[in-house]
Design an enzyme around this catalytic site. Structure first.
Site, PDB file in Angstrom:
ATOM      1  N   ASP A  75       0.845  -1.216   0.000  1.00  0.00           N
ATOM      2  CA  ASP A  75       0.000   0.000   0.000  1.00  0.00           C
ATOM      3  C   ASP A  75       0.871   1.253   0.000  1.00  0.00           C
ATOM      4  OD1 ASP A  75       0.170  -1.231   2.967  1.00  0.00           O
ATOM      5  OD2 ASP A  75       0.425   0.907   3.049  1.00  0.00           O
ATOM      6  N   ASP A 131       0.467   3.664   2.324  1.00  0.00           N
ATOM      7  CA  ASP A 131       0.196   4.238   3.640  1.00  0.00           C
ATOM      8  C   ASP A 131      -0.945   5.256   3.497  1.00  0.00           C
ATOM      9  OD1 ASP A 131       0.792   4.112   6.402  1.00  0.00           O
ATOM     10  OD2 ASP A 131       1.812   6.025   6.274  1.00  0.00           O
TER      11      ASP A 131
HETATM   12  N1  LIG Z   1       1.173   1.367   5.757  1.00  0.00           N
HETATM   13  C1  LIG Z   1       1.662   0.500   6.650  1.00  0.00           C
HETATM   14  N2  LIG Z   1       2.081   0.937   7.858  1.00  0.00           N
HETATM   15  C2  LIG Z   1       2.592   0.055   8.755  1.00  0.00           C
HETATM   16  N3  LIG Z   1       2.680  -1.260   8.541  1.00  0.00           N
HETATM   17  C3  LIG Z   1       2.260  -1.727   7.352  1.00  0.00           C
HETATM   18  N4  LIG Z   1       2.246  -2.973   6.866  1.00  0.00           N
HETATM   19  C4  LIG Z   1       1.737  -2.920   5.627  1.00  0.00           C
HETATM   20  N5  LIG Z   1       1.405  -1.656   5.293  1.00  0.00           N
HETATM   21  C5  LIG Z   1       1.739  -0.880   6.367  1.00  0.00           C
END
Ligand SMILES: Nc1ncnc2[nH]cnc12
Ligand SMILES: CSC[C@H]1O[C@H](OP(=O)(O)O)[C@H](O)[C@@H]1O
Length: 290
Positions: A209, A211
């Site tokens: 992703d 974030d």
């Molecule tokens: N955006 C994110 N922040 C923290 N841990 C994660 N693991 C997968 N995506 C994450």
């Protein structure tokens, strides 16, 4: 020394099929219980030990994973090299979901986790200037490329405490001010403990992703991560299957110095060392303490 690969499976990676002579073993440690039993077996002759970081069924949260027990258990089973497979968010447009980032630096923002095997009665300060093993990481990156994965060699991983995801202000700080590349919740203190246990450590951060900083993407949620995780986990398994051919003979000693980290780290006078702590340290540091 025989090369034994430890694989720590992160979110979405709870099992490893296809090992010859596969057997789940219960391992006791002086640091408490590891996240789960450990799966041992061979892949094209290479000895492999697998441990699901959150346990099968994902029962341990990033803050309650017993990182010391996990590293101790791997060391106890003869592991020399640890490949740490993890899901992560990306701070870079070009590090897209599905890409693998071969992290070589960390910023540790975790709090309150047991982050050292050492302490009162036996003090040690290992170097973390280069917290990962470049040799092991390069072999993994080559195997991932051969498995058809888009690979980024090098990157800085922000280890956050969680379990909540970051605020927008935090995400912008890590990305724009601190120059981090990816974010996750588990590679610290794991990397510190691997170094103290003189294990080579190579993180494989699999992007799921963006974030919450990316104007074109909604803020991350677990359901979004789960959608990407399945394909990432399959790619990780393909990478591991290609690894025996790419690792070759393990140089002894490791040219990166990972397997000698304690030789310059101990400071407590031998006659002032605590016998109880020394006993607990036997698996991880017995080589230099006995
Ligand atoms: N955006 C994110 N922040 C923290 N841990 C994660 N693991 C997968 N995506 C994450
Ligand atoms: C499932 S979303 C957040 C969770 O995923 C990552 O776990 P891991 O590093 O073990 O793959 C992240 O660090 C969080 O623990």
């Amino acid at each position: 020394m025989e090369q034994v690969i430890g694989v720590i499976g992160g979110s979405g990676v709870y099992d490893l099929s296809g090992l010859e002579g596969a057997e789940w073993l219960t391992v006791e440690t002086p640091w408490g219980e590891p996240s789960d039993q450990l799966l041992t077996g061979r892949l094209d002759g290479l000895r492999l030990v697998f441990l699901p970081r959150h346990g099968r069924g994902h029962v341990h949260s990033p803050a309650t994973v017993n990182y010391r027990a996990n590293i101790d258990a791997l060391k106890r089973l003869g592991v020399t090299d640890v490949i740490a497979v993890s899901a992560c968010g990306s701070f870079r447009e070009d590090m897209a979901p599905g890409d693998f980032v071969f992290v070589d630096q960390f910023i540790d923002r975790t709090t309150g986790r047991a982050s050292s095997f050492f302490g009162t009665g036996c003090v040690a300060h290992v170097s973390l200037a280069h917290p990962t093993c470049a040799r092991l990481s390069a072999a993994c990156a080559t195997a991932a490329e051969a498995a058809g994965v888009r690979v980024h060699r090098g990157g800085t991983y922000l280890a956050m405490e969680g379990p909540q995801f970051s605020t927008l202000a935090e995400s912008r700080l890590y990305r724009e001010v601190w120059g981090c590349d990816v974010i996750g919740m588990t590679n610290m203190p794991e990397a510190k403990l691997a170094r103290e246990a003189e294990l080579c450590y190579a993180p494989v951060a699999m992007v799921t992703d963006y974030d919450c900083w990316h104007p074109g993407h909604a803020a991350v949620q677990v359901t979004d991560i789960l959608r990407v995780l399945g394909a990432n986990a399959d790619a990780a398994r393909r990478m591991l299957r290609g690894l025996p051919a790419r690792l070759g003979q393990r140089p002894d000693p490791c040219p990166e110095g990972c397997d000698r980290a304690l030789e310059t780290a101990l400071i407590t006078a031998p006659d002032r060392r605590d016998a109880g702590l020394l006993a607990r340290l036997d698996a991880v540091a017995g080589r230099v303490l006995r």
